[in-house]
Scaffold this active site. Sequence first.
Site, mmCIF file in Angstrom:
data_model
loop_
_atom_site.group_PDB
_atom_site.id
_atom_site.type_symbol
_atom_site.label_atom_id
_atom_site.label_comp_id
_atom_site.label_asym_id
_atom_site.label_seq_id
_atom_site.Cartn_x
_atom_site.Cartn_y
_atom_site.Cartn_z
ATOM 1 N N ARG A 47 17.470 39.336 33.275
ATOM 2 C CA ARG A 47 17.296 38.655 31.988
ATOM 3 C C ARG A 47 16.610 37.306 32.153
ATOM 4 O O ARG A 47 15.988 36.776 31.245
ATOM 5 C CB ARG A 47 18.673 38.424 31.346
ATOM 6 C CG ARG A 47 19.200 39.651 30.639
ATOM 7 C CD ARG A 47 20.546 39.375 30.067
ATOM 8 N NE ARG A 47 21.375 38.662 31.048
ATOM 9 C CZ ARG A 47 22.557 38.128 30.800
ATOM 10 N NH1 ARG A 47 23.047 38.161 29.595
ATOM 11 N NH2 ARG A 47 23.250 37.537 31.750
ATOM 12 N N LYS A 154 31.204 49.100 42.567
ATOM 13 C CA LYS A 154 32.520 49.120 41.957
ATOM 14 C C LYS A 154 32.728 47.845 41.131
ATOM 15 O O LYS A 154 32.018 46.883 41.381
ATOM 16 C CB LYS A 154 33.603 49.239 43.029
ATOM 17 C CG LYS A 154 33.629 48.046 44.005
ATOM 18 C CD LYS A 154 34.969 47.913 44.611
ATOM 19 C CE LYS A 154 35.609 46.604 44.345
ATOM 20 N NZ LYS A 154 35.012 45.406 44.891
ATOM 21 N N LYS A 188 30.581 50.482 56.725
ATOM 22 C CA LYS A 188 30.905 49.748 57.957
ATOM 23 C C LYS A 188 30.917 50.724 59.125
ATOM 24 O O LYS A 188 31.528 51.794 59.058
ATOM 25 C CB LYS A 188 32.269 49.054 57.833
ATOM 26 C CG LYS A 188 32.241 47.897 56.837
ATOM 27 C CD LYS A 188 33.572 47.190 56.787
ATOM 28 C CE LYS A 188 33.663 46.243 55.603
ATOM 29 N NZ LYS A 188 33.086 44.942 55.801
ATOM 30 N N GLU A 222 42.115 38.720 53.948
ATOM 31 C CA GLU A 222 41.015 37.758 53.897
ATOM 32 C C GLU A 222 41.611 36.361 53.923
ATOM 33 O O GLU A 222 42.689 36.146 53.355
ATOM 34 C CB GLU A 222 40.237 37.927 52.596
ATOM 35 C CG GLU A 222 39.525 39.238 52.483
ATOM 36 C CD GLU A 222 38.745 39.307 51.183
ATOM 37 O OE1 GLU A 222 37.581 38.904 51.186
ATOM 38 O OE2 GLU A 222 39.324 39.730 50.178
ATOM 39 N N HIS A 246 38.332 50.524 48.635
ATOM 40 C CA HIS A 246 38.231 50.360 50.090
ATOM 41 C C HIS A 246 39.465 50.884 50.833
ATOM 42 O O HIS A 246 39.352 51.607 51.813
ATOM 43 C CB HIS A 246 38.042 48.883 50.464
ATOM 44 C CG HIS A 246 36.949 48.192 49.703
ATOM 45 N ND1 HIS A 246 35.788 48.818 49.345
ATOM 46 C CD2 HIS A 246 36.823 46.919 49.249
ATOM 47 C CE1 HIS A 246 35.006 47.968 48.689
ATOM 48 N NE2 HIS A 246 35.618 46.812 48.617
ATOM 49 N N LYS A 346 44.281 37.915 49.490
ATOM 50 C CA LYS A 346 43.404 36.766 49.687
ATOM 51 C C LYS A 346 44.265 35.589 50.140
ATOM 52 O O LYS A 346 45.459 35.545 49.886
ATOM 53 C CB LYS A 346 42.680 36.428 48.387
ATOM 54 C CG LYS A 346 41.753 37.562 47.927
ATOM 55 C CD LYS A 346 40.495 37.032 47.294
ATOM 56 C CE LYS A 346 39.589 38.151 46.819
ATOM 57 N NZ LYS A 346 38.587 38.558 47.825
HETATM 58 C C1 BG6 Z 1 34.719 43.340 47.802
HETATM 59 C C2 BG6 Z 1 35.742 42.647 46.941
HETATM 60 O O1 BG6 Z 1 34.554 44.662 47.404
HETATM 61 O O2 BG6 Z 1 35.153 43.305 49.151
HETATM 62 C C3 BG6 Z 1 35.950 41.229 47.407
HETATM 63 O O3 BG6 Z 1 35.299 42.648 45.592
HETATM 64 C C4 BG6 Z 1 36.281 41.180 48.862
HETATM 65 O O4 BG6 Z 1 36.963 40.587 46.645
HETATM 66 C C5 BG6 Z 1 35.284 42.000 49.683
HETATM 67 O O5 BG6 Z 1 36.235 39.824 49.270
HETATM 68 C C6 BG6 Z 1 35.722 42.118 51.115
HETATM 69 O O6 BG6 Z 1 34.703 42.703 51.855
HETATM 70 P P1 BG6 Z 1 34.587 42.461 53.425
HETATM 71 O O7 BG6 Z 1 33.441 43.322 53.831
HETATM 72 O O8 BG6 Z 1 34.337 40.992 53.605
HETATM 73 O O9 BG6 Z 1 35.894 42.878 54.011
#
Ligand code: BG6
Length: 508
Positions: A47, A154, A188, A222, A246, A346
Site C-alpha cells: 500500500r 500463520k 529448520k 525464547e 510449531h 517468552k
Molecule cells: C513465530 C512466532 O512463528 O516464531 C514468534 O510468531 C516467535 O512469536 C517465533 O518469536 C520463534 O521462531 P524461532 O525460529 O526464533 O524459534
Amino acid sequence: MENLKNLIIVIFGASGDLASRKLIPAIFSLKTQKMMPEKCSLVGVGRTNFSNEDFRAKMKEALMTFSEEKDKSSEIIESFTDELRYLQVDNSGAESYTRLRSLLDTISGEKGIEKNYIFYLATPPSLYEVISVNLSNAGLLDQKEGFRRVIIEKPFGYDLESGRKLNCTLHELMSEDQIFRIDHYLGKETVQNLLVTRFANGMFEPLWNRNYIHRVEITSSENIGVEDRGGYYDSSGALRDMVQNHLLQMVGLTAMEPPSSLDANAIRNEVLKVFQSLQPIREEDVPNQVIRGQYTSSLIRGECVAGYRDEKGVARDSRTETYVAIKFFINNWRWGGVPFYIRTGKRLPTRVTEIVVHFKPTPHHLFRRTMEKVSANQLIIRIQPDEGILLKFDMKEPGAGFNVKNVNMDFHYKDLADIRVPSAYVRLIADVMLGDSTLFSRDDEVETAWKFLEPVQRAWANNPSIKVYGYPAGTWGPEHSNDLIEGDELTWRYPCKNLADDELYCEL
Ligand code: BG6
C-alpha cells in the site's frame, strides 16, 4: 516434484517487516547460492507509495542489516536490488490487480519468463481472503499459462471455525496443491533431521515406543519478550502463536509412524494420523493439563525488565498467555499411556528448542547402593541453537567399586560439515519454487490441530477462574507447570538456571 522453472515472485506486504527481515534476505541467499532459476524476477507489492527506486533503496538497507551472506558488498547487493520492481496497490481494489497482471505480462514478455507466478502474502491474515479473491478475479490463479502458487503465513485462522472458513474460501479459488502454508519450524534443518534420526538408524526406532519410553518433553523457549508485536500478540497468545503450529508439528514428526515414502502426502498423512490420535482434553481437565502464565517485571542481572502488561500494544489488564505448558496423550498402539509434555514461553531464561525423550529405567537396579538415584537415559534432540543430539547415559567411574556417573555423548551439527545451516525461509522458498509441499501444513493438519486445542480455548474463554500465573521475566515460567509432570520428584528439564534476581511468582 518438478524441476525448477523460470518464474516471477510477487510479495504482498513488501514494505513490511517480514519482507525486510526474512523474505528478501532469503531470496538474496538463494540467488547468491545459485539456487534461483535462470530467469526470474521479483515484484514487491504494497500500500505504501514507493517508486521502484525507493523500494530498491529500502531492500538494500534490509540486506545490509539482515542478510546472512558473507559477501554483502554494495556491488553484489545492488546487482540484486536493481532488478526489483514495486507496485503500489489497494489490496481490495480490482483495478490494482489488473495493473498487477499487466505488469507481470510485461515482465514475462521482456525477460522471456513463462507465466509461472508465486504470490507470497506477507500481509496481516485478515487480508488473505480479499487478496486471493482479487487474484482469482484477475485470472492470476488460473494455471493454464503456468503454475500459480500462493504462500501464506500463520496464523491460519483463530480457532477451529475460522481455520475451516479460511480453508473453505481458499479452496473455492484454488486447489490445495497451489496453497503453501508456511510453518517456518518445518524449514529448520534439525526439524527435518528428526526424520533421518528416526528412520535412517536401526538403533532408535525399536526403542521408540511405549515399551521403552517413559515420557517425551518438547520445549521451545525464547528469552525475548513480545518486542514491537504487542498488538498482534495480545490477541493471539502462546497457544495460537506457537502451539497450534510449531509445537504440534514437532510432536507430529516425533511421534509419527514411518511414512511409506518421502512423498509430501505420505509424510503429511502420518503427521495427520498423530494429530487425529491426540487424546482430546476435556474442558473440565484444562486446569490440570494446561498451565498458562504471563511474564511480570523483574530484575535480570540488576537490570529492570518490563512485564508483559507494560509492553506497547498490550492491554493493562491483559490475561493473554505468554507461556503455556500442556500434558497430553497420544491414543495409539505406539504411544498409549506415554505422557507428552510441551511448553513454550517468552521471556524465559534462554532461547532453546529441544525434544527430550526420557527412556524408562532398567527393570532392576543393580547399582542401587552406589548410585545417588536411579537415572534414566535421555536423548535430547536440540533443534536450536547449537543444533545437535545429546545422549545421556550411565558409565562406571574409573577406580575401585562401582561408582556410576551420568555422562554425555554429544553430537554438534556444525561438526558435520563446514557449511552454514540454511535459514528456514531459504529452504522453504526453494521448496515452493520446486512445488514440493512436504514441509508445509496441509488443510486437514491445520484443522485437526485447531480441533485438539478447541477445548482449551473454550475453557479459557468460558471460565475466568482458570488461573493465569505470573512468572518473573527470566525464569522458567510458572512453578505450577512442574505439577503436570507425572512421577515423584520429576520436573521439566532445565537447560539453564533462572536469571531473575528476585523471583516473585503470583496469580494474575
Ligand atoms: C513465530 C512466532 O512463528 O516464531 C514468534 O510468531 C516467535 O512469536 C517465533 O518469536 C520463534 O521462531 P524461532 O525460529 O526464533 O524459534
